[in-house]
Design a protein around this motif. Structure first.
Motif, PDB file in Angstrom:
ATOM      1  N   ASN A 136      62.693 -21.887   0.455  1.00 55.02           N
ATOM      2  CA  ASN A 136      61.661 -22.846   0.847  1.00 55.02           C
ATOM      3  C   ASN A 136      61.726 -23.265   2.310  1.00 55.02           C
ATOM      4  O   ASN A 136      60.828 -23.933   2.808  1.00 55.02           O
ATOM      5  CB  ASN A 136      61.761 -24.099  -0.035  1.00 55.02           C
ATOM      6  N   ILE A 137      62.776 -22.881   2.985  1.00 52.62           N
ATOM      7  CA  ILE A 137      62.887 -23.160   4.418  1.00 52.62           C
ATOM      8  C   ILE A 137      62.966 -21.830   5.142  1.00 52.62           C
ATOM      9  O   ILE A 137      63.896 -21.050   4.922  1.00 52.62           O
ATOM     10  CB  ILE A 137      64.134 -24.008   4.747  1.00 52.62           C
ATOM     11  N   SER A 138      62.034 -21.596   6.010  1.00 47.66           N
ATOM     12  CA  SER A 138      61.988 -20.325   6.715  1.00 47.66           C
ATOM     13  C   SER A 138      62.030 -20.565   8.224  1.00 47.66           C
ATOM     14  O   SER A 138      61.155 -21.211   8.784  1.00 47.66           O
ATOM     15  CB  SER A 138      60.703 -19.565   6.351  1.00 47.66           C
ATOM     16  N   SER A 139      63.072 -20.069   8.862  1.00 44.88           N
ATOM     17  CA  SER A 139      63.190 -20.184  10.310  1.00 44.88           C
ATOM     18  C   SER A 139      64.272 -19.240  10.797  1.00 44.88           C
ATOM     19  O   SER A 139      65.322 -19.096  10.159  1.00 44.88           O
ATOM     20  CB  SER A 139      63.542 -21.622  10.713  1.00 44.88           C
ATOM     21  N   SER A 140      64.020 -18.614  11.921  1.00 44.34           N
ATOM     22  CA  SER A 140      65.022 -17.731  12.502  1.00 44.34           C
ATOM     23  C   SER A 140      66.220 -18.516  13.015  1.00 44.34           C
ATOM     24  O   SER A 140      67.295 -17.951  13.249  1.00 44.34           O
ATOM     25  CB  SER A 140      64.398 -16.929  13.657  1.00 44.34           C
ATOM     26  N   LEU A 141      66.046 -19.832  13.183  1.00 45.23           N
ATOM     27  CA  LEU A 141      67.124 -20.678  13.679  1.00 45.23           C
ATOM     28  C   LEU A 141      67.979 -21.268  12.561  1.00 45.23           C
ATOM     29  O   LEU A 141      68.998 -21.903  12.832  1.00 45.23           O
ATOM     30  CB  LEU A 141      66.546 -21.830  14.521  1.00 45.23           C
ATOM     31  N   HIS A 142      67.542 -21.085  11.315  1.00 44.71           N
ATOM     32  CA  HIS A 142      68.291 -21.655  10.190  1.00 44.71           C
ATOM     33  C   HIS A 142      68.813 -20.525   9.317  1.00 44.71           C
ATOM     34  O   HIS A 142      68.065 -19.849   8.625  1.00 44.71           O
ATOM     35  CB  HIS A 142      67.396 -22.593   9.378  1.00 44.71           C
TER      36      HIS A 142
END
Length: 252
Positions: A136-142
């Motif tokens: 549910n959380i999409s980010s290249s930083l996470h």
């Protein structure tokens, strides 16, 4: 405040709530009062030297924006500490989360990743639990990392020479003090949860840190630990003590 409503929902219906939480969390950065929030963060980051009326106004505005009030006394008792730490280290540096949770992962993602554009590594031993957040959380930083064996904790955090913040709240409990010691020389600020629980035997790790503060306003205590930067430590402590002085409402 929107996140706060869904945190309450998550407490009662954790399996159903997580999608709703993540959907609604994406709206926060678009709220019309973001300019005020940024102004308050800038004041706290760059201006304050002591507790005063203006600081109280800015800090309370930030708390109400990110955290449900009354404050959670148990699983979410570390939120205020993470909030203060995230704001005061916003100049840069990656963040390490040992142990995922509704009250830490979502808050850190919103502030560290979405708003501050910093790298966040979230780790957990429970693959099903970790996958809920990852989906549910999409980010290249996470980045999310599943820890399959206890020994793997020895290598978590070695992908960066230094961490701005490390949050310790993971399983098995006996690993906490080991990682508390292991991260001391490579982390600016360590946030340690459940510090009133004798079973974790934190004492052997706490002595490594010359700067130590235990936030006892909430029944489940959280420690702020620092080995080198007394000024940063002092400012985080001032913000937390201000919440006690203001008597922010708490559950129970």
């Amino acid at each position: 405040m929107i996140l706060g409503i869904f945190f309450r929902y998550a407490d009662n219906y954790p399996d159903k709530a997580i999608v709703d939480i993540f959907q609604i969390s994406s709206i926060i950065s678009e709220k019309k009062n973001n300019t005020d929030i940024q102004s308050s963060q800038d004041y706290i980051k760059n201006t304050f030297n002591e507790i005063d009326k203006e600081l109280s106004i800015h800090w309370l505005r930030i708390i109400k924006h990110y955290i449900r009030v009354p404050l959670d006394n148990r699983y979410g008792s570390h939120q205020l500490v993470l909030l203060a730490t995230s704001i005061l280290t916003s100049g840069g540096g990656p963040v390490l989360e040992l142990g995922c949770g509704y009250f830490s992962t979502i808050l850190l993602h919103q502030i560290i990743v979405v708003e501050q554009k910093r790298y966040l590594l979230s780790t957990d031993t429970d693959l099903k639990w970790l996958s809920k957040f990852k989906a549910n959380i999409s980010s290249s930083l996470h980045e999310f990392r599943h820890i399959k064996t206890t020994k793997e904790w020895d290598h978590i955090g070695t992908n960066h020479p230094r961490w701005s913040v490390a949050f310790i709240d993971h399983k098995p409990g006996k690993r906490r003090v080991i990682d508390l010691i292991r991260l001391a020389n490579v982390t600016d600020i360590v946030v340690l949860h459940d510090t009133g629980t004798a079973g974790y035997k934190y004492e052997t790790g706490l002595i490594v840190y010359p700067y130590r503060y235990r936030y006892k306003y909430l029944s489940t205590n959280t420690d702020v630990l620092n080995k080198y930067n007394g000024t940063l430590f002092r400012n985080i402590r001032l913000l937390l003590e201000l919440t006690i002085e203001m008597q922010i409402p708490k559950l129970g």
